[in-house]
Design an enzyme around this catalytic site. Structure first.
Site, PDB file in Angstrom:
ATOM      1  N   GLU A 100      -4.805   3.168   6.809  1.00 34.13           N
ATOM      2  CA  GLU A 100      -4.454   3.072   5.397  1.00 34.13           C
ATOM      3  C   GLU A 100      -5.076   4.259   4.658  1.00 34.13           C
ATOM      4  OE1 GLU A 100      -6.061   1.198   1.586  1.00 34.13           O
ATOM      5  OE2 GLU A 100      -5.870  -0.447   3.017  1.00 34.13           O
ATOM      6  N   SER A 139     -10.618  -1.132   3.696  1.00 36.54           N
ATOM      7  CA  SER A 139      -9.825  -1.324   4.923  1.00 36.54           C
ATOM      8  C   SER A 139      -9.420   0.043   5.467  1.00 36.54           C
ATOM      9  CB  SER A 139      -8.550  -2.103   4.626  1.00 36.54           C
ATOM     10  OG  SER A 139      -8.851  -3.380   4.148  1.00 36.54           O
ATOM     11  N   ARG A 176       0.818  -1.220   0.000  1.00 36.77           N
ATOM     12  CA  ARG A 176       0.000   0.000   0.000  1.00 36.77           C
ATOM     13  C   ARG A 176       0.853   1.271   0.000  1.00 36.77           C
ATOM     14  NH1 ARG A 176      -2.996  -3.725  -0.551  1.00 36.77           N
ATOM     15  NH2 ARG A 176      -5.072  -3.985   0.352  1.00 36.77           N
TER      16      ARG A 176
END
Ligand code: EPU
Length: 326
Positions: A322, A226, A154
């Site tokens: 995130e 998420s 990520r």
């Protein structure tokens, strides 16, 4: 102008600019429209606005999927940053190009996929990218090869603060024309057993079904997928935890790096399905925070802080969002 965001937050931008070609972006830059502060967004599916944005929001509407090279093995395609990510995946599956199918139904757009290094079910978009075309806030074009993008879980160089002035205009992907599946994550094989053959279209449907069973549709329940990244711990920390919690799921990244699902940690802290005002933890996947209606960015931040404090207290592990806070 309202800022599109999948959390369903009611936030405004002082100025909202869209462009549908590289040339139009260059004209906006040359005419001095892009003044500080500014922020380039994609589909708004990974952003948490804590307030109205008192500057310029930029959004690419560059469309198009163009084949650059093709042989019996592979195809390289150049895709506009404004193409909806899942439309691109559907296009690949229709053309029998292998590689993107595990990333079906991820919200957002192609440009942001390359910034965020989106991933799911054992595939990350960096595995498919060959290069990323950009224009910076001075109007200078630059093409980054995949090796120059600094891809990690990520993460990419495009997330660094100094790269905020670099706008992705197109992404080039290399896909396989030969059968090639990634089936080893979670319940994929088990789900595929319900079908007589493994086929690209079927795999896409299986992935979509697995996602839909866990992740809420942002049109129905505001969310940004998420909310936290899965923490990576050392083997020493992992073994101490595993002694205490033998049922803890984990993925070994290498000999001294073990990833622990944050969703499991959060669920163990008792947060799954819990609300704090209009912000809540999704009842089917504790890694997802949702807006039950009328939540503000501050409500979601307060819930995030409370969850992080619980996980730190119970497990001694720090988890990090995130989602990008703006
Ligand atoms: N788990 C729980 N409780 C929960 C949620 C998960 O115990 O409430 C456990 C599951 O049982 C499983 C493990 O945690 O053993 C992993 O769960 P899951 O397969 O749902 O994946 P994840 O690690 O929670 C990551 C990505 C997702 C991606 C899935 C599938 C991150 C931050 N998230 O989630 O990506 O779809 O794997 O590959 O890496 C996103 O980035 O927005 C996203 C949705």
């Amino acid at each position: 102008m309202k800022i599109p965001n999948t959390f369903g937050l009611d936030v405004e931008a002082a100025v909202f600019l869209e462009y549908d070609s590289v040339e139009e972006l260059e004209r906006l830059i040359a005419a001095g429209y892009i003044t500080s502060p500014y922020l380039h967004i994609g589909g708004g599916s990974n952003l948490l606005f804590t307030d109205d944005y008192k500057g310029v929001i930029l959004h690419s509407r560059i469309e198009g999927i163009e084949v650059l090279t093709e042989d019996d093995e592979n195809v390289t395609v150049r895709v506009g940053a404004g193409v909806v990510w899942d439309d691109f995946v559907a296009y690949c599956v229709e053309h029998k190009w292998y590689g993107a199918e595990n990333l079906s139904l991820i919200p957002g757009e192609v440009g942001a996929s390359a910034v965020q290094n989106i991933g799911a079910y054992g595939v990350e978009v960096k595995d498919l990218i060959s290069s990323v075309e950009t224009v910076n806030s001075q109007g200078v074009r630059h093409v980054y090869s995949v090796d120059e993008c600094g891809y990690a879980y990520r993460d990419s160089i495009f997330k660094r603060p100094e790269m905020k002035q670099v706008f992705v205009t197109h992404v080039c992907f290399r896909l396989s024309k030969q059968k090639r599946y990634t089936l080893d994550y979670g319940a994929i094989r088990q789900e595929l057993e319900k079908y007589p053959v493994v086929e690209l279209g079927i795999l896409r449907q299986v992935i979509i079904r697995i996602r839909e069973s866990k992740l809420p549709d942002p049109k129905v329940l505001g969310n940004a997928g998420s909310f936290f990244m899965n923490p990576v711990v050392s083997r020493e920390v992992f073994e101490a935890l595993q002694g205490q919690y033998p049922q803890m799921p984990f993925y070994e990244l290498d000999t001294d790096k073990i990833k622990i699902p944050a969703g499991w940690l959060i669920e163990q802290c008792g947060w799954k399905g819990k609300s704090m005002g209009a912000a809540a933890v999704h009842d089917k996947q504790a890694l997802v925070l949702v807006n039950r209606g009328g939540a503000t960015g501050a409500d979601i931040v307060a819930l995030s802080d409370a969850i992080r404090a619980s996980v730190l207290e119970k497990f001694g592990i720090e988890i990090h969002p995130e989602v990008n806070f703006i």
